[in-house]
Design a protein around this motif. Structure first.
Motif, mmCIF file in Angstrom:
data_model
loop_
_atom_site.group_PDB
_atom_site.id
_atom_site.type_symbol
_atom_site.label_atom_id
_atom_site.label_comp_id
_atom_site.label_asym_id
_atom_site.label_seq_id
_atom_site.Cartn_x
_atom_site.Cartn_y
_atom_site.Cartn_z
ATOM 1 N N ASP A 16 0.822 -1.204 0.000
ATOM 2 C CA ASP A 16 0.000 0.000 0.000
ATOM 3 C C ASP A 16 0.864 1.265 0.000
ATOM 4 O O ASP A 16 2.061 1.217 0.262
ATOM 5 N N THR A 17 0.241 2.392 -0.288
ATOM 6 C CA THR A 17 0.951 3.662 -0.332
ATOM 7 C C THR A 17 0.247 4.686 0.558
ATOM 8 O O THR A 17 -0.944 4.567 0.834
ATOM 9 N N VAL A 18 1.004 5.688 0.985
ATOM 10 C CA VAL A 18 0.477 6.751 1.835
ATOM 11 C C VAL A 18 0.775 8.109 1.209
ATOM 12 O O VAL A 18 1.909 8.381 0.800
ATOM 13 N N GLU A 19 -0.236 8.949 1.134
ATOM 14 C CA GLU A 19 -0.082 10.348 0.728
ATOM 15 C C GLU A 19 -0.479 11.216 1.914
ATOM 16 O O GLU A 19 -1.501 10.961 2.555
ATOM 17 N N THR A 20 0.332 12.221 2.220
ATOM 18 C CA THR A 20 0.031 13.107 3.343
ATOM 19 C C THR A 20 -0.380 14.482 2.841
ATOM 20 O O THR A 20 0.300 15.075 2.007
ATOM 21 N N ALA A 48 -11.075 24.552 -8.294
ATOM 22 C CA ALA A 48 -10.146 24.337 -7.187
ATOM 23 C C ALA A 48 -10.764 23.456 -6.112
ATOM 24 O O ALA A 48 -10.095 22.616 -5.503
ATOM 25 N N ILE A 49 -12.059 23.646 -5.869
ATOM 26 C CA ILE A 49 -12.755 22.841 -4.864
ATOM 27 C C ILE A 49 -12.901 21.404 -5.339
ATOM 28 O O ILE A 49 -12.693 20.458 -4.566
ATOM 29 N N VAL A 50 -13.220 21.214 -6.600
ATOM 30 C CA VAL A 50 -13.339 19.870 -7.162
ATOM 31 C C VAL A 50 -12.015 19.124 -7.042
ATOM 32 O O VAL A 50 -11.975 17.938 -6.687
ATOM 33 N N SER A 51 -10.912 19.803 -7.294
ATOM 34 C CA SER A 51 -9.594 19.175 -7.208
ATOM 35 C C SER A 51 -9.326 18.650 -5.806
ATOM 36 O O SER A 51 -8.822 17.532 -5.620
ATOM 37 N N LEU A 52 -9.682 19.438 -4.804
ATOM 38 C CA LEU A 52 -9.470 19.032 -3.414
ATOM 39 C C LEU A 52 -10.373 17.851 -3.046
ATOM 40 O O LEU A 52 -9.928 16.896 -2.392
ATOM 41 N N ALA A 53 -11.613 17.903 -3.485
ATOM 42 C CA ALA A 53 -12.543 16.807 -3.209
ATOM 43 C C ALA A 53 -12.119 15.527 -3.923
ATOM 44 O O ALA A 53 -12.243 14.426 -3.360
ATOM 45 N N GLU A 54 -11.614 15.648 -5.129
ATOM 46 C CA GLU A 54 -11.188 14.467 -5.873
ATOM 47 C C GLU A 54 -9.964 13.832 -5.219
ATOM 48 O O GLU A 54 -9.821 12.602 -5.236
ATOM 49 N N GLN A 55 -9.075 14.652 -4.654
ATOM 50 C CA GLN A 55 -7.935 14.094 -3.917
ATOM 51 C C GLN A 55 -8.430 13.244 -2.754
ATOM 52 O O GLN A 55 -7.907 12.154 -2.490
ATOM 53 N N PHE A 56 -9.443 13.737 -2.066
ATOM 54 C CA PHE A 56 -10.036 13.010 -0.947
ATOM 55 C C PHE A 56 -10.681 11.711 -1.429
ATOM 56 O O PHE A 56 -10.437 10.624 -0.881
ATOM 57 N N LYS A 57 -11.483 11.788 -2.461
ATOM 58 C CA LYS A 57 -12.233 10.622 -2.924
ATOM 59 C C LYS A 57 -11.344 9.583 -3.606
ATOM 60 O O LYS A 57 -11.734 8.408 -3.706
ATOM 61 N N ALA A 58 -10.173 9.992 -4.073
ATOM 62 C CA ALA A 58 -9.286 9.052 -4.759
ATOM 63 C C ALA A 58 -8.632 8.063 -3.797
ATOM 64 O O ALA A 58 -8.133 7.020 -4.221
ATOM 65 N N ALA A 59 -8.639 8.383 -2.507
ATOM 66 C CA ALA A 59 -8.033 7.486 -1.523
ATOM 67 C C ALA A 59 -8.967 6.326 -1.205
ATOM 68 O O ALA A 59 -10.195 6.439 -1.309
ATOM 69 N N ASP A 60 -8.359 5.213 -0.808
ATOM 70 C CA ASP A 60 -9.134 4.041 -0.394
ATOM 71 C C ASP A 60 -9.374 4.029 1.113
ATOM 72 O O ASP A 60 -10.347 3.441 1.585
ATOM 73 N N LYS A 61 -8.472 4.669 1.864
ATOM 74 C CA LYS A 61 -8.555 4.709 3.316
ATOM 75 C C LYS A 61 -8.051 6.071 3.788
ATOM 76 O O LYS A 61 -7.278 6.728 3.084
ATOM 77 N N PHE A 62 -8.477 6.468 4.976
ATOM 78 C CA PHE A 62 -8.109 7.785 5.496
ATOM 79 C C PHE A 62 -7.529 7.672 6.900
ATOM 80 O O PHE A 62 -7.985 6.869 7.714
#
Length: 209
Positions: free
Chosen positions: A36-40, A78-92
């Motif tokens: 797995d990978t981690v993005e911060t 800009a808001i869509v970009s931030l939301a897509e970063q969130f939704k692209a993750a599998d876990k938080f």
């Protein structure tokens, strides 16, 4: 292979108890899930847009079924970009200190940006609100200067965990495991003990997360 998004809400860097425990969790997690990978996402260094003016008007345009103006479209991108970063993750993984019984304003700003109609929730008169970020587990590491957990008698002051559970559930994140680091203002051995207990809890969760 899963992608984990770590959202860090403390500005204290290495001195932060919430960050320290979250990093310990992530180390244990990656040891158990080496593929797995981690993005911060550090909310204190991220360029979070303001949610005002054209951005606010864009939200109401969506709610009322109206087209964007060019200014609204640019702000919404800009808001869509931030939301897509969130939704692209599998876990938080969230690490956040308690500020004035609640959460830091940078985290609240991020929440106000990503909690948007059509992006992380939907609404219909028949079914009401529906979270769109579903099937994704989360871990929240809460650090607090005092003790507000179950049995302390100060639970009523804890707007940190209650709000955070509510807003994550609103966007669909209902599988939430929680780690408390308290009381951090005790200092010395008491703080070290609190961090050690939280790290132990983090180790337990990491293997099954």
């Amino acid at each position: 292979m899963s992608k984990v998004l770590h959202i860090s809400a403390s500005p204290r860097g290495e001195r932060s108890a919430s960050t320290t425990v979250a990093r310990h969790f992530l180390d244990a997690y990656l040891a158990a899930h080496p593929g797995d990978t981690v993005e911060t996402l550090d909310l204190w260094t991220a360029n979070l847009p303001e949610f005002d003016g054209a951005a606010l008007d864009a939200k109401y345009a969506i709610l009322h079924g109206q087209p964007f103006t060019p200014e609204q479209a640019a702000a919404w991108t800009a808001i869509v970009s931030l939301a897509e970063q969130f939704k692209a993750a599998d876990k938080f993984v969230f690490s956040l200190p308690m500020w004035n019984f609640g959460i830091p304003y940078k985290l609240k700003q991020w929440i106000d940006l990503i909690a948007q109609p059509g992006l992380t929730f939907s609404f219909s008169p028949e079914t009401g609100y529906t979270g769109l970020v579903t099937g994704k587990p989360a871990v929240a590491v809460y650090a607090r200067g005092g003790a507000y957990g179950p049995g302390t008698g100060a639970e009523g002051y804890d707007a940190q965990t209650t709000y955070f559970r509510q807003v994550l559930g609103f966007v669909g994140v209902t599988d939430l495991r929680e780690i408390l680091v308290e009381p951090t203002l005790a200092g010395g051995e008491a703080k070290d003990a609190a961090v050690a207990v939280a790290k132990g809890r983090a180790d337990e969760i990491a293997h099954t997360f």
